[in-house]
Design a protein around this motif. Sequence first.
Motif, PDB file in Angstrom:
ATOM      1  N   SER A 180       0.841  -1.189   0.000  1.00  0.00           N
ATOM      2  CA  SER A 180       0.000   0.000   0.000  1.00  0.00           C
ATOM      3  C   SER A 180       0.882   1.247   0.000  1.00  0.00           C
ATOM      4  N   CYS A 181       0.647   2.140  -0.941  1.00  0.00           N
ATOM      5  CA  CYS A 181       1.442   3.358  -1.089  1.00  0.00           C
ATOM      6  C   CYS A 181       0.583   4.582  -0.748  1.00  0.00           C
ATOM      7  N   THR A 182       1.013   5.341   0.278  1.00  0.00           N
ATOM      8  CA  THR A 182       0.252   6.528   0.695  1.00  0.00           C
ATOM      9  C   THR A 182       1.128   7.763   0.899  1.00  0.00           C
ATOM     10  N   LEU A 183       2.438   7.642   0.697  1.00  0.00           N
ATOM     11  CA  LEU A 183       3.332   8.762   0.974  1.00  0.00           C
ATOM     12  C   LEU A 183       3.475   9.665  -0.243  1.00  0.00           C
ATOM     13  N   LEU A 184       3.097  10.921  -0.074  1.00  0.00           N
ATOM     14  CA  LEU A 184       3.241  11.935  -1.124  1.00  0.00           C
ATOM     15  C   LEU A 184       4.144  13.043  -0.602  1.00  0.00           C
ATOM     16  N   GLU A 185       5.224  13.303  -1.328  1.00  0.00           N
ATOM     17  CA  GLU A 185       6.155  14.378  -0.977  1.00  0.00           C
ATOM     18  C   GLU A 185       6.519  15.168  -2.218  1.00  0.00           C
ATOM     19  N   GLN A 186       6.267  16.472  -2.186  1.00  0.00           N
ATOM     20  CA  GLN A 186       6.603  17.368  -3.299  1.00  0.00           C
ATOM     21  C   GLN A 186       6.090  16.831  -4.635  1.00  0.00           C
ATOM     22  N   GLY A 187       4.851  16.348  -4.609  1.00  0.00           N
ATOM     23  CA  GLY A 187       4.199  15.889  -5.831  1.00  0.00           C
ATOM     24  C   GLY A 187       4.555  14.491  -6.281  1.00  0.00           C
ATOM     25  N   GLN A 188       5.408  13.793  -5.537  1.00  0.00           N
ATOM     26  CA  GLN A 188       5.825  12.452  -5.930  1.00  0.00           C
ATOM     27  C   GLN A 188       5.374  11.420  -4.906  1.00  0.00           C
ATOM     28  N   ASP A 234       0.428  10.567  -8.528  1.00  0.00           N
ATOM     29  CA  ASP A 234       0.326  10.287  -9.958  1.00  0.00           C
ATOM     30  C   ASP A 234       1.367   9.283 -10.428  1.00  0.00           C
ATOM     31  N   SER A 235       2.414   9.053  -9.635  1.00  0.00           N
ATOM     32  CA  SER A 235       3.433   8.073  -9.976  1.00  0.00           C
ATOM     33  C   SER A 235       4.121   7.621  -8.695  1.00  0.00           C
ATOM     34  N   VAL A 236       4.748   6.441  -8.750  1.00  0.00           N
ATOM     35  CA  VAL A 236       5.373   5.846  -7.567  1.00  0.00           C
ATOM     36  C   VAL A 236       6.849   5.596  -7.846  1.00  0.00           C
ATOM     37  N   GLN A 237       7.674   5.831  -6.845  1.00  0.00           N
ATOM     38  CA  GLN A 237       9.067   5.431  -6.942  1.00  0.00           C
ATOM     39  C   GLN A 237       9.594   5.047  -5.568  1.00  0.00           C
ATOM     40  N   ALA A 238      10.722   4.345  -5.537  1.00  0.00           N
ATOM     41  CA  ALA A 238      11.309   3.916  -4.279  1.00  0.00           C
ATOM     42  C   ALA A 238      11.783   5.122  -3.480  1.00  0.00           C
ATOM     43  N   ALA A 239      11.527   5.097  -2.180  1.00  0.00           N
ATOM     44  CA  ALA A 239      11.927   6.196  -1.294  1.00  0.00           C
ATOM     45  C   ALA A 239      13.368   5.971  -0.838  1.00  0.00           C
ATOM     46  N   ALA A 240      14.306   6.262  -1.726  1.00  0.00           N
ATOM     47  CA  ALA A 240      15.722   6.055  -1.419  1.00  0.00           C
ATOM     48  C   ALA A 240      16.181   6.948  -0.281  1.00  0.00           C
ATOM     49  N   HIS A 241      15.511   8.084  -0.094  1.00  0.00           N
ATOM     50  CA  HIS A 241      15.886   8.998   0.986  1.00  0.00           C
ATOM     51  C   HIS A 241      15.407   8.497   2.350  1.00  0.00           C
ATOM     52  N   ILE A 242      14.541   7.505   2.346  1.00  0.00           N
ATOM     53  CA  ILE A 242      14.028   6.923   3.593  1.00  0.00           C
ATOM     54  C   ILE A 242      14.648   5.550   3.845  1.00  0.00           C
ATOM     55  N   ASP A 243      14.655   4.704   2.833  1.00  0.00           N
ATOM     56  CA  ASP A 243      15.204   3.351   2.961  1.00  0.00           C
ATOM     57  C   ASP A 243      16.061   3.054   1.728  1.00  0.00           C
ATOM     58  N   TYR A 274       5.820   7.878  -2.963  1.00  0.00           N
ATOM     59  CA  TYR A 274       6.973   7.068  -2.569  1.00  0.00           C
ATOM     60  C   TYR A 274       6.540   5.838  -1.767  1.00  0.00           C
ATOM     61  N   PHE A 275       7.370   4.803  -1.851  1.00  0.00           N
ATOM     62  CA  PHE A 275       7.280   3.648  -0.967  1.00  0.00           C
ATOM     63  C   PHE A 275       8.699   3.189  -0.678  1.00  0.00           C
ATOM     64  N   PRO A 276       9.001   2.854   0.591  1.00  0.00           N
ATOM     65  CA  PRO A 276       8.150   2.866   1.790  1.00  0.00           C
ATOM     66  C   PRO A 276       8.175   4.225   2.476  1.00  0.00           C
ATOM     67  N   ASP A 277       7.363   4.352   3.542  1.00  0.00           N
ATOM     68  CA  ASP A 277       7.354   5.596   4.313  1.00  0.00           C
ATOM     69  C   ASP A 277       8.202   5.479   5.573  1.00  0.00           C
ATOM     70  N   ALA A 278       8.860   4.322   5.747  1.00  0.00           N
ATOM     71  CA  ALA A 278       9.792   4.077   6.844  1.00  0.00           C
ATOM     72  C   ALA A 278      10.660   2.888   6.439  1.00  0.00           C
ATOM     73  N   VAL A 279      11.789   2.705   7.103  1.00  0.00           N
ATOM     74  CA  VAL A 279      12.652   1.565   6.798  1.00  0.00           C
ATOM     75  C   VAL A 279      11.877   0.265   6.990  1.00  0.00           C
ATOM     76  N   THR A 280      11.945  -0.623   6.003  1.00  0.00           N
ATOM     77  CA  THR A 280      11.159  -1.852   6.055  1.00  0.00           C
ATOM     78  C   THR A 280      12.020  -3.068   5.750  1.00  0.00           C
ATOM     79  N   THR A 281      12.501  -3.726   6.771  1.00  0.00           N
ATOM     80  CA  THR A 281      13.253  -4.962   6.576  1.00  0.00           C
ATOM     81  C   THR A 281      12.331  -6.062   6.043  1.00  0.00           C
ATOM     82  N   ARG A 282      11.072  -6.009   6.435  1.00  0.00           N
ATOM     83  CA  ARG A 282      10.101  -6.991   5.928  1.00  0.00           C
ATOM     84  C   ARG A 282       9.911  -6.817   4.425  1.00  0.00           C
ATOM     85  N   GLY A 283       9.813  -5.565   3.977  1.00  0.00           N
ATOM     86  CA  GLY A 283       9.678  -5.313   2.550  1.00  0.00           C
ATOM     87  C   GLY A 283      10.900  -5.760   1.773  1.00  0.00           C
TER      88      GLY A 283
END
Length: 234
Positions: free
Chosen positions: A138-146, A186-195, A148-157
């Motif tokens: 489930s993707c719910t994080l929106l930052e500056q129009g983009q 409008d689009s999804v990408q990996a949250a490299a700045h988070i995880d 992202y997934f994940p919204d926190a570090v996810t070892t399970r993911g």
Amino acid sequence: MQFSPAFQSATLIQRYKRFLTDITLDDGTEVTIHCPNTGSMRNCLFPQSKIWFSVSDNPKRKYSRTWELAQTPDGHMIGINTGRANALAEEAINAKIITELCGYSSLRREVKYGSENSRIDILLEDQQRGRCYVEVKSCTLLEQGQGYFPDAVTTRGQKHLRELIEMVQQGHRAVLLFVVQHTGIDSVQAAAHIDPAYAALLNEAFLAGVEIIAYSASLSATSVNLVKSCPVKL
């Protein structure tokens, strides 16, 4: 996914202890409800904003109300109940909304697989097409129009990505499906700045042959449904 009765509206006060949320009902009463989201809920918490909740008639539940939807200051809707993502995906597959996953004769949920003792969210099977392992996020994080997934570090993911890579190596089809429950994404990408580890592993999975797709949901007090494909930036 239709809801009858419809979700009820309220005003958000605060979320705390991960599973609890204080709200103000429309009649002014303050109550505590269940929050079905164990994540950080980054950029999803807006005190004094409008929210919607469902009501259970199960007498054994301590909190009969469950937080379902949130509204951003810009008016976007967010699906808070991440537990609905798998059911949304299943409904969309059966309704042939997710065209990439059409053509299988059977669908099973929560099937054990992989060397790390995981359970795949959805396993599609067909005598001619073989097996397709579908992991739902489930993707719910929106930052500056983009989005992202994940919204926190996810070892399970990260573990799930390794399992999907393993299935491809064994000759099966493997798909990572992002269920986008935020109408502003409008689009999804990996949250490299988070995880950063997850982002690197996602790229590795893509290069290994794991298919990465996303579908956006329509969200209202009466229904939540996946309706259209959403671009994934890799």
